[in-house]
Design a protein around this motif. Structure first.
Motif, PDB file in Angstrom:
ATOM      1  N   ILE A  95       0.831  -1.168   0.138  1.00 32.75           N
ATOM      2  CA  ILE A  95      -0.113   0.231   0.154  1.00 32.75           C
ATOM      3  C   ILE A  95       0.936   1.349   0.111  1.00 32.75           C
ATOM      4  O   ILE A  95       1.867   1.358   0.766  1.00 32.75           O
ATOM      5  N   GLY A  96       0.672   2.330  -1.029  1.00 36.98           N
ATOM      6  CA  GLY A  96       1.306   3.153  -1.083  1.00 36.98           C
ATOM      7  C   GLY A  96       0.577   4.565  -0.857  1.00 36.98           C
ATOM      8  O   GLY A  96      -0.577   4.831  -1.410  1.00 36.98           O
ATOM      9  N   VAL A  97       1.083   5.437   0.208  1.00 36.93           N
ATOM     10  CA  VAL A  97       0.078   6.741   0.233  1.00 36.93           C
ATOM     11  C   VAL A  97       0.943   7.839   0.869  1.00 36.93           C
ATOM     12  O   VAL A  97       1.816   7.741   1.719  1.00 36.93           O
ATOM     13  N   GLY A  98       0.675   8.970   0.196  1.00 41.86           N
ATOM     14  CA  GLY A  98       1.683  10.165   0.635  1.00 41.86           C
ATOM     15  C   GLY A  98       3.051   9.909   0.597  1.00 41.86           C
ATOM     16  O   GLY A  98       3.878  10.558   1.393  1.00 41.86           O
ATOM     17  N   GLY A  99       3.696   9.027  -0.422  1.00 38.04           N
ATOM     18  CA  GLY A  99       5.199   9.114  -0.484  1.00 38.04           C
ATOM     19  C   GLY A  99       5.651   8.083   0.561  1.00 38.04           C
ATOM     20  O   GLY A  99       6.772   7.745   0.502  1.00 38.04           O
ATOM     21  N   LYS A 100       4.779   7.042   1.287  1.00 37.92           N
ATOM     22  CA  LYS A 100       5.147   6.002   2.033  1.00 37.92           C
ATOM     23  C   LYS A 100       4.426   5.020   1.901  1.00 37.92           C
ATOM     24  O   LYS A 100       3.562   4.951   1.273  1.00 37.92           O
ATOM     25  N   SER A 101       5.106   3.871   2.035  1.00 39.84           N
ATOM     26  CA  SER A 101       4.399   2.549   1.710  1.00 39.84           C
ATOM     27  C   SER A 101       4.832   1.422   2.822  1.00 39.84           C
ATOM     28  O   SER A 101       5.726   1.764   3.647  1.00 39.84           O
ATOM     29  N   ARG A 102       3.914   0.573   2.730  1.00 40.20           N
ATOM     30  CA  ARG A 102       4.046  -0.527   3.850  1.00 40.20           C
ATOM     31  C   ARG A 102       3.734  -1.876   2.962  1.00 40.20           C
ATOM     32  O   ARG A 102       2.773  -1.915   2.094  1.00 40.20           O
ATOM     33  N   GLU A 103       4.408  -2.892   3.320  1.00 39.15           N
ATOM     34  CA  GLU A 103       4.143  -4.272   2.490  1.00 39.15           C
ATOM     35  C   GLU A 103       3.713  -5.290   3.636  1.00 39.15           C
ATOM     36  O   GLU A 103       4.415  -5.323   4.761  1.00 39.15           O
ATOM     37  N   TRP A 104       2.591  -5.929   3.187  1.00 44.86           N
ATOM     38  CA  TRP A 104       1.983  -6.957   4.096  1.00 44.86           C
ATOM     39  C   TRP A 104       2.324  -8.440   3.680  1.00 44.86           C
ATOM     40  O   TRP A 104       2.000  -8.612   2.471  1.00 44.86           O
ATOM     41  N   PRO A 105       2.961  -9.318   4.095  1.00 46.78           N
ATOM     42  CA  PRO A 105       3.313 -10.692   3.534  1.00 46.78           C
ATOM     43  C   PRO A 105       2.318 -11.548   3.754  1.00 46.78           C
ATOM     44  O   PRO A 105       1.513 -11.388   4.764  1.00 46.78           O
ATOM     45  N   GLN A 106       2.216 -12.447   2.989  1.00 40.47           N
ATOM     46  CA  GLN A 106       1.205 -13.786   2.982  1.00 40.47           C
ATOM     47  C   GLN A 106      -0.058 -13.578   3.701  1.00 40.47           C
ATOM     48  O   GLN A 106      -0.629 -13.687   4.648  1.00 40.47           O
ATOM     49  N   ILE A 107      -0.853 -12.929   2.690  1.00 43.76           N
ATOM     50  CA  ILE A 107      -2.283 -12.467   3.097  1.00 43.76           C
ATOM     51  C   ILE A 107      -3.272 -13.616   2.405  1.00 43.76           C
ATOM     52  O   ILE A 107      -2.858 -14.337   1.399  1.00 43.76           O
ATOM     53  N   ILE A 108      -4.098 -13.947   3.277  1.00 44.30           N
ATOM     54  CA  ILE A 108      -4.820 -14.979   3.060  1.00 44.30           C
ATOM     55  C   ILE A 108      -5.907 -14.729   1.875  1.00 44.30           C
ATOM     56  O   ILE A 108      -6.508 -13.630   1.807  1.00 44.30           O
ATOM     57  N   PRO A 109      -6.062 -15.676   0.846  1.00 44.88           N
ATOM     58  CA  PRO A 109      -7.040 -15.529  -0.314  1.00 44.88           C
ATOM     59  C   PRO A 109      -8.293 -15.217   0.275  1.00 44.88           C
ATOM     60  O   PRO A 109      -8.693 -15.642   1.402  1.00 44.88           O
ATOM     61  N   ASN A 110      -8.994 -14.658  -0.370  1.00 41.57           N
ATOM     62  CA  ASN A 110     -10.599 -14.413   0.123  1.00 41.57           C
ATOM     63  C   ASN A 110     -10.816 -13.812   1.423  1.00 41.57           C
ATOM     64  O   ASN A 110     -11.647 -13.919   2.021  1.00 41.57           O
TER      65      ASN A 110
END
Length: 596
Positions: free
Chosen positions: A508-523
């Motif tokens: 997710i990128g907002v306002g020049g910053k970002s964060r990554e979330w690993p291993q997201i469950i489908p559905n």
């Protein structure tokens, strides 16, 4: 035999109609509302619909519900104007975390647009005095966040036709007007398709300005925008010397390359009998790369269709494409309203994103699915994606035209996939909070205050691995456009096809910053709260998992198997008890005779 086959076919058709047409289940008997925008007004995690009623003079919020009818009008959340409403933009314009509603009306005498804001409260809406508009402008504004304070601002032309940013604060007073610092003198087209989205992957949303000569790309900086380059129209045309029609641009990752493509509906003639879709596949490249996707607009009866020539009516005052992954295969599809060249009938159709092996320079194209939205055969002015059941599967809202009365009515189409597809649904909020309505950290339950409202501009990307082991990347922009009934949903749905794997990473990128979330469950449905904006490691994410059909079927099969085994055990146990009883009786009988 033939009679039986006919009966089976009739039953199948009846079931299909019943499953697809869910108008009464969604709207009940209130069918005169025309969709103008989407947003979660009452913060219950359900997407409400901002409707126009009474010939476009009343703005009324239809609140989403989990029981039928799924969209319910609320007279307490409606405001009426004397002039026709031409635009609605939900968002937080005063930073109090409650959703406000920006309303645009058009004055036919002065040719100016009047802008009002219906200030929102805790479950209420405050109507405004129509005699005192907040500001007057030419055309319609684009919603964006100019200074990064998570309060929605505007961009457009003032009443002197000067490019202007209007910056809002917490005072609820008239916004501060900031002239755009530019040496570009090209006039902004009306209607325009200006957009606010990240094009150079720096997590700062950029600005696309639609002029009469070309598209201007302005890269986002800390406060404001810096001119990058123009993108010429395809075939070197300009609006001043072109006899055809240019539609509204749409920004999608058509080929799942992790880069946004620019889609432009185009008519080569004034009557739109020769229509196509152009794609600019590298917005941040060094050269113009327009490709004609050469959509086949000829149906099975050999009737040629084309886009609807702008006629000044609602939804058809410009050519608008609407994107969404209808078949959940990962590739975004389109909804478009077409008109037959041999008559005057208008209908909305699904354009499916399909592979193109013979194409040069691009790998995907769009194919019209003439029967996808059956059983709706009436004339339609517009179709837009919407998730009625909050299950990650995009359904469709249609606006039908009753020719006998020349009135519009809404209809609802349920998307019934014939296979079990996976998805990830993401919504990014403004991240603001209100000390008068505190929330304990980590709680985002229903019927509680959230951390903000609709936010334009965030970029949402994911990486995953398909069933055949190949990597897949995709990117999307949240609410990049807001004018001329663009009707963007306040969330992004990525179809994952039949891939049951975890999503490797969601960024997710907002306002020049970002964060990554690993291993997201489908559905899963993910709500991201980017607060504080300068510290992305503290951003919160709430995950809501929706069981897939496969999981439900597996659970049903497991339950059935366990039940069957239990019945067998009970039967064997009963049989053994019965045999033991018989054996005891025989033993007792044998003992009695021996004693004698």
């Amino acid at each position: 035999m033939q009679i039986g086959l006919i009966i089976v076919q009739v039953i199948a058709i009846a079931i299909t109609v019943k499953c697809s047409d869910i108008t009464s289940a969604v709207f009940g008997n209130v069918l005169d509302g025309m969709p103008a925008a989407f947003g979660d007004f009452n913060s219950d995690e359900l997407t409400d619909v901002f409707m126009l009623r009474k010939n476009g003079t009343t703005v009324e919020i239809f609140l989403a519900a989990e029981q039928e009818p799924l969209l319910r009008p609320s007279v307490d959340l409606s405001c009426t104007f004397r002039r026709t409403v031409v635009g609605v933009v939900p968002g937080d314009f005063d930073g109090d975390v409650f959703m406000d509603v920006l309303v645009i009306t058009f004055d036919k005498e002065t040719k100016l647009s009047h802008v009002y804001i219906l200030w929102g409260g805790n479950g209420r809406l405050n109507c405004t005095n129509e005699n005192h508009p907040l500001l007057n402008m030419t055309g319609q504004p684009l919603a964006l966040d100019y200074n990064g304070d998570m309060i929605i601002d505007l961009f457009g032309l003032n009443d002197q036709n000067k490019r202007t940013f209007w910056v809002f604060d917490q005072s609820r007073k008239a916004p501060t007007a900031i002239p755009m610092n530019t040496s570009q003198n090209a006039s902004i087209s009306q209607p325009h398709s200006n957009a606010y989205l990240d094009l150079n992957n720096d997590f700062l949303a950029d600005l696309v300005v639609t002029t009469k000569k070309y598209f201007e790309i302005w890269h986002g900086v800390e406060q404001g925008f810096q001119f990058y380059k123009p993108i010429s129209f395809p075939y070197g045309i300009t609006l001043d010397n072109f006899n055809g029609v240019l539609g509204q641009t749409l920004y999608l990752d058509v080929e799942l390359t992790g880069k946004m493509s620019l889609l432009l509906p185009l008519c080569f003639d004034d009557a739109c009998t020769n229509s196509t879709i152009m794609m600019y596949s590298d917005v941040h490249g060094t050269s113009d790369k327009w490709y004609n996707l050469k959509v086949n607009f000829r149906d099975g009866d050999n009737v040629l269709w084309g886009f609807v020539k702008p006629d000044g009516q609602r939804y058809t005052d410009t050519i608008t494409l609407r994107g969404g992954d209808f078949n959940m295969d990962g590739y975004p599809d389109l909804l478009a309203t077409l008109k037959s060249t041999n008559g005057k009938q208008k209908r909305s159709y699904l354009l499916e994103n399909v592979a193109c092996d013979s194409c040069v320079g691009f790998a995907r194209k769009f194919e019209v699915k003439w029967q996808a939205l059956n059983p709706f055969h009436n004339e339609t002015a517009m179709a837009v994606f919407y998730d009625f059941y909050q299950d990650g599967i995009l359904d469709v809202i249609l606006v039908e035209l009753e020719k006998s009365t020349n009135t519009y009515r809404t209809a609802a189409f349920k998307n019934s996939l014939d296979y079990d597809a996976n998805f990830v649904k993401v919504m990014v909020l403004t991240g603001r909070n209100n000390s008068m309505y505190p929330i304990s950290p980590g709680s985002l339950g229903k019927k509680k205050r959230t951390y903000g409202t609709n936010l334009p501009g965030p970029s949402i990307a994911y990486r995953t691995t398909t069933q055949d082991g190949s990597p897949r990347n995709a990117i999307a922009a949240q609410l990049p456009q807001s004018a001329h009934f663009s009707l963007n949903l306040p969330y992004t749905t990525f179809g994952l096809g039949r891939t049951p794997n975890f999503v490797d990473a969601l960024t997710i990128g907002v306002g020049g910053k970002s964060r990554e979330w690993p291993q997201i469950i489908p559905n899963s449905q993910m709500v991201v709260i980017p607060n504080p904006i300068a510290e992305p490691w503290r951003w919160k994410a709430q995950l809501f998992v929706t069981p897939s059909k496969l999981i439900l079927l597996s659970a049903a099969a497991l339950t059935g198997t366990c039940g069957l085994i239990s019945l067998i055990i009970i039967a064997l146990y009963w049989k053994e008890r019965r045999e033991d009883k018989i054996e005891k009786l025989q033993e007792a009988h044998r003992f009695h005779f021996d004693a004698m």
